[in-house]
Design an enzyme around this catalytic site. Sequence first.
Site, PDB file in Angstrom:
ATOM      1  N   ASP A 176       0.844  -1.198   0.000  1.00  0.00           N
ATOM      2  CA  ASP A 176       0.000   0.000   0.000  1.00  0.00           C
ATOM      3  C   ASP A 176       0.879   1.247   0.000  1.00  0.00           C
ATOM      4  O   ASP A 176       1.093   1.896   1.033  1.00  0.00           O
ATOM      5  CB  ASP A 176      -0.930  -0.016   1.206  1.00  0.00           C
ATOM      6  CG  ASP A 176      -1.921  -1.162   1.149  1.00  0.00           C
ATOM      7  OD1 ASP A 176      -2.313  -1.559   0.033  1.00  0.00           O
ATOM      8  OD2 ASP A 176      -2.302  -1.675   2.222  1.00  0.00           O
ATOM      9  N   LYS A 236     -11.125  -5.246  -6.067  1.00  0.00           N
ATOM     10  CA  LYS A 236     -12.509  -5.432  -5.621  1.00  0.00           C
ATOM     11  C   LYS A 236     -13.521  -5.029  -6.698  1.00  0.00           C
ATOM     12  O   LYS A 236     -14.380  -4.177  -6.495  1.00  0.00           O
ATOM     13  CB  LYS A 236     -12.755  -4.649  -4.332  1.00  0.00           C
ATOM     14  CG  LYS A 236     -11.821  -5.035  -3.185  1.00  0.00           C
ATOM     15  CD  LYS A 236     -12.095  -4.193  -1.948  1.00  0.00           C
ATOM     16  CE  LYS A 236     -11.194  -4.595  -0.788  1.00  0.00           C
ATOM     17  NZ  LYS A 236      -9.772  -4.259  -1.017  1.00  0.00           N
ATOM     18  N   PHE A 237     -13.453  -5.680  -7.831  1.00  0.00           N
ATOM     19  CA  PHE A 237     -14.325  -5.333  -8.950  1.00  0.00           C
ATOM     20  C   PHE A 237     -15.800  -5.495  -8.573  1.00  0.00           C
ATOM     21  O   PHE A 237     -16.205  -6.508  -8.003  1.00  0.00           O
ATOM     22  CB  PHE A 237     -14.000  -6.201 -10.158  1.00  0.00           C
ATOM     23  CG  PHE A 237     -12.599  -6.031 -10.664  1.00  0.00           C
ATOM     24  CD1 PHE A 237     -12.102  -4.772 -10.968  1.00  0.00           C
ATOM     25  CD2 PHE A 237     -11.764  -7.123 -10.828  1.00  0.00           C
ATOM     26  CE1 PHE A 237     -10.809  -4.595 -11.432  1.00  0.00           C
ATOM     27  CE2 PHE A 237     -10.467  -6.968 -11.290  1.00  0.00           C
ATOM     28  CZ  PHE A 237      -9.989  -5.705 -11.587  1.00  0.00           C
ATOM     29  N   ASP A 248     -19.383  -4.272 -10.607  1.00  0.00           N
ATOM     30  CA  ASP A 248     -20.066  -3.542 -11.676  1.00  0.00           C
ATOM     31  C   ASP A 248     -21.069  -4.508 -12.295  1.00  0.00           C
ATOM     32  O   ASP A 248     -21.282  -5.610 -11.783  1.00  0.00           O
ATOM     33  CB  ASP A 248     -19.052  -3.040 -12.707  1.00  0.00           C
ATOM     34  CG  ASP A 248     -19.491  -1.740 -13.388  1.00  0.00           C
ATOM     35  OD1 ASP A 248     -20.666  -1.692 -13.827  1.00  0.00           O
ATOM     36  OD2 ASP A 248     -18.680  -0.808 -13.482  1.00  0.00           O
ATOM     37  N   ILE A 249     -21.671  -4.118 -13.393  1.00  0.00           N
ATOM     38  CA  ILE A 249     -22.586  -5.036 -14.060  1.00  0.00           C
ATOM     39  C   ILE A 249     -21.792  -6.247 -14.566  1.00  0.00           C
ATOM     40  O   ILE A 249     -20.590  -6.155 -14.827  1.00  0.00           O
ATOM     41  CB  ILE A 249     -23.342  -4.342 -15.208  1.00  0.00           C
ATOM     42  CG1 ILE A 249     -22.371  -3.869 -16.305  1.00  0.00           C
ATOM     43  CG2 ILE A 249     -24.188  -3.189 -14.672  1.00  0.00           C
ATOM     44  CD1 ILE A 249     -23.082  -3.359 -17.542  1.00  0.00           C
ATOM     45  N   PRO A 250     -22.435  -7.411 -14.699  1.00  0.00           N
ATOM     46  CA  PRO A 250     -21.703  -8.628 -15.056  1.00  0.00           C
ATOM     47  C   PRO A 250     -20.848  -8.505 -16.310  1.00  0.00           C
ATOM     48  O   PRO A 250     -19.702  -8.979 -16.333  1.00  0.00           O
ATOM     49  CB  PRO A 250     -22.819  -9.663 -15.219  1.00  0.00           C
ATOM     50  CG  PRO A 250     -23.883  -9.213 -14.271  1.00  0.00           C
ATOM     51  CD  PRO A 250     -23.850  -7.713 -14.354  1.00  0.00           C
ATOM     52  N   GLY A 254       0.081  -5.938   6.315  1.00  0.00           N
ATOM     53  CA  GLY A 254       0.624  -4.684   5.819  1.00  0.00           C
ATOM     54  C   GLY A 254       1.356  -3.916   6.892  1.00  0.00           C
ATOM     55  O   GLY A 254       2.573  -3.996   7.022  1.00  0.00           O
ATOM     56  N   ARG A 255       0.602  -3.181   7.702  1.00  0.00           N
ATOM     57  CA  ARG A 255       1.216  -2.280   8.675  1.00  0.00           C
ATOM     58  C   ARG A 255       2.145  -2.946   9.684  1.00  0.00           C
ATOM     59  O   ARG A 255       3.187  -2.358  10.030  1.00  0.00           O
ATOM     60  CB  ARG A 255       0.116  -1.473   9.381  1.00  0.00           C
ATOM     61  CG  ARG A 255      -0.385  -0.330   8.536  1.00  0.00           C
ATOM     62  CD  ARG A 255      -1.629   0.331   9.104  1.00  0.00           C
ATOM     63  NE  ARG A 255      -2.818  -0.488   8.882  1.00  0.00           N
ATOM     64  CZ  ARG A 255      -4.064  -0.029   9.002  1.00  0.00           C
ATOM     65  NH1 ARG A 255      -4.265   1.237   9.350  1.00  0.00           N
ATOM     66  NH2 ARG A 255      -5.091  -0.818   8.776  1.00  0.00           N
TER      67      ARG A 255
END
Length: 243
Positions: free
Chosen positions: A19, A71-72, A74-76, A214-215
């Site tokens: 990140d 993290k997609f 949307d419409i298929p 991560g951190r």
Amino acid sequence: MSRAPLPLAAHERLIFALDVPSHDEAIAWVDRLGDSVAFYKIGMELLASGEYFHVLDALAKRDKRVFVDLKFFDIPATVAGTIRRLAQWPVSYCTVHGWHAGMLQAAADANHGAMRLLAVTVLTSMGRPDLAAMGIDREPVDVVVERALAAEAAGIDGVIASGQEAGPIRRATGPAFSIVCPGIRPGGPVADDQQRIVGVAQAFTDGADAIVVGRPIRLAADPAAAAAAIQAEILAAVGQDRS
């Protein structure tokens, strides 16, 4: 039907959350961590830098595994098209939101086995009050397991979920279903934006296949040593050959 979990050596079960805001910082971290980390998650901050795929390519050239965490949702048809394009890159894991069965099915159909698709269930920064504010008056674990079962039915390969839910997910889903857990805190709870957290050994004892950290590494006085210590915990928990 989901496929077998991604075969991972013990040292590949630690995924470092890269990140950072630029290509140069990303590669500096890869060089700093060296052999202590073999798997990297790249997310939205790097995407906004305009250098996302340069980082992906640089990781692949260093023989590192890559987890695309965008993290997609949307419409298929749009998600399917995105998955088809991304499948041309050397990606091991990729996230899609787990809140729409038709979208999950489209993503699975478009993937053709190129990557392991992971459904996002409930973010580890969220608790029951956050779900209630969205009109979902249920415990996070119940929502997570429900989403995991829906993802498995759609042909998604696994989920990304808190280690607190790894056990219930493992018991509810088949052995081929992958569980990747963020929100891991090796030294115990700390004051940050993560709510549903667990330690390293507990995540693997309860059925996780890999963890995202991560951190706790990034903020350590010696990040490579911190990563190596986590690797030792993982090896003790899973052994060398678990896949």
